[in-house]
Design an enzyme around this catalytic site. Sequence first.
Site, mmCIF file in Angstrom:
data_model
loop_
_atom_site.group_PDB
_atom_site.id
_atom_site.type_symbol
_atom_site.label_atom_id
_atom_site.label_comp_id
_atom_site.label_asym_id
_atom_site.label_seq_id
_atom_site.Cartn_x
_atom_site.Cartn_y
_atom_site.Cartn_z
ATOM 1 N N ASP A 32 0.588 -1.204 0.151
ATOM 2 C CA ASP A 32 0.226 0.139 -0.013
ATOM 3 C C ASP A 32 1.024 1.325 0.163
ATOM 4 O O ASP A 32 1.898 1.287 0.403
ATOM 5 C CB ASP A 32 -0.934 -0.031 1.060
ATOM 6 C CG ASP A 32 -2.032 1.108 1.088
ATOM 7 O OD1 ASP A 32 -2.239 1.314 0.094
ATOM 8 O OD2 ASP A 32 -2.847 1.217 2.097
ATOM 9 N N HIS A 49 2.488 3.246 -8.797
ATOM 10 C CA HIS A 49 2.246 1.941 -9.256
ATOM 11 C C HIS A 49 3.136 1.388 -10.117
ATOM 12 O O HIS A 49 3.784 0.268 -9.906
ATOM 13 C CB HIS A 49 0.922 1.623 -10.081
ATOM 14 C CG HIS A 49 -0.418 2.243 -9.088
ATOM 15 N ND1 HIS A 49 -0.830 1.958 -7.772
ATOM 16 C CD2 HIS A 49 -1.518 2.999 -9.768
ATOM 17 C CE1 HIS A 49 -1.699 2.350 -7.615
ATOM 18 N NE2 HIS A 49 -2.413 2.963 -8.645
ATOM 19 N N LEU A 143 10.291 -20.615 -4.406
ATOM 20 C CA LEU A 143 9.318 -19.801 -3.771
ATOM 21 C C LEU A 143 7.925 -19.910 -4.687
ATOM 22 O O LEU A 143 8.076 -19.717 -5.857
ATOM 23 C CB LEU A 143 9.905 -18.280 -3.885
ATOM 24 C CG LEU A 143 8.980 -17.036 -3.508
ATOM 25 C CD1 LEU A 143 8.610 -17.303 -1.970
ATOM 26 C CD2 LEU A 143 9.280 -15.971 -4.028
#
Length: 252
Positions: A32, A49, A143
Amino acid sequence: MSFKLPFIKSKKKPEGDTEIINVPRHVAIIMDGNGRWAKKRGLPRIAGHKEGVDVVQQTVRTASNYNIKILTLFAFSTENWKRPKPEVQFLMKLPKQFLNTYLPELMEKNVRVETIGRFDTLPSQTKEAIQDAKEKTKNNDGLLLNFAINYGGRDEIIQAVKKMTKEIENNQLNIEELDENEFSNYLYTKNLEDPDLLIRTSGERRLSNFLLWQLAYTEFWFTDVLWPDFREEVFIQALKDYENRKRRYGGI
Ligand code: IPE
Ligand code: IPE
Ligand code: MG
């Protein structure tokens, strides 16, 4: 005085500089603060972004270096459709952009890409890029990079209940057999262990509808750092903090 129990092994990997004992297996992050990062610089929100995309890959590198098993990143919520159309359109282009740039590195690092959330209603270009990455990385066993995209915790629970109810109607499921474990199998996260650590950047201290069921016993870590400024040092601070948490799960 601080001491370490001798039988706890360090999970330090050669690539990770900081010694971390007791590395969380599953880390979930609410990324965020992109808009505020841009605003502080007099830039449009989308600049934040854009900056945040590279931070995703830096975070993947760190997670992979420290041998974290699952990294779940909140990329777009079911509520984010409320944003102005140009911003939503920009956000929907980011998965493709991210994967075009970083898929080769993800392959090299043995990372598997998955998603949770409502996939069917995403724009087709977004879906295609993600589907392609899922397909190409499906045999990687390093991962697990799990993007929560068009994800809402309440929506997930409703979808689960609908699916379950259908199975009960069709006599595929006996209601008497329903327990927490069984219910988990109807969620997007079926087969995934619950997060050990939740990180939220940007100073907000709320869940914003993220993983409502799965975070029941997760450790939370909040930072004022905005997502585009989330450097490896900040991630390591969170991991170091987690090291000292005492998880009791209601016991003593
Ligand atoms: C997080 O940053 C990215 C998404 C929610 C898609 P924001 O866009 O929410 O940035 P702020 O919170 O407005 O600063
Ligand atoms: C949560 O951030 C969603 C994502 C990070 C994708 P928001 O910025 O949408 O959350 P609120 O609106 O501040 O609660
Ligand atoms: Mg926000």
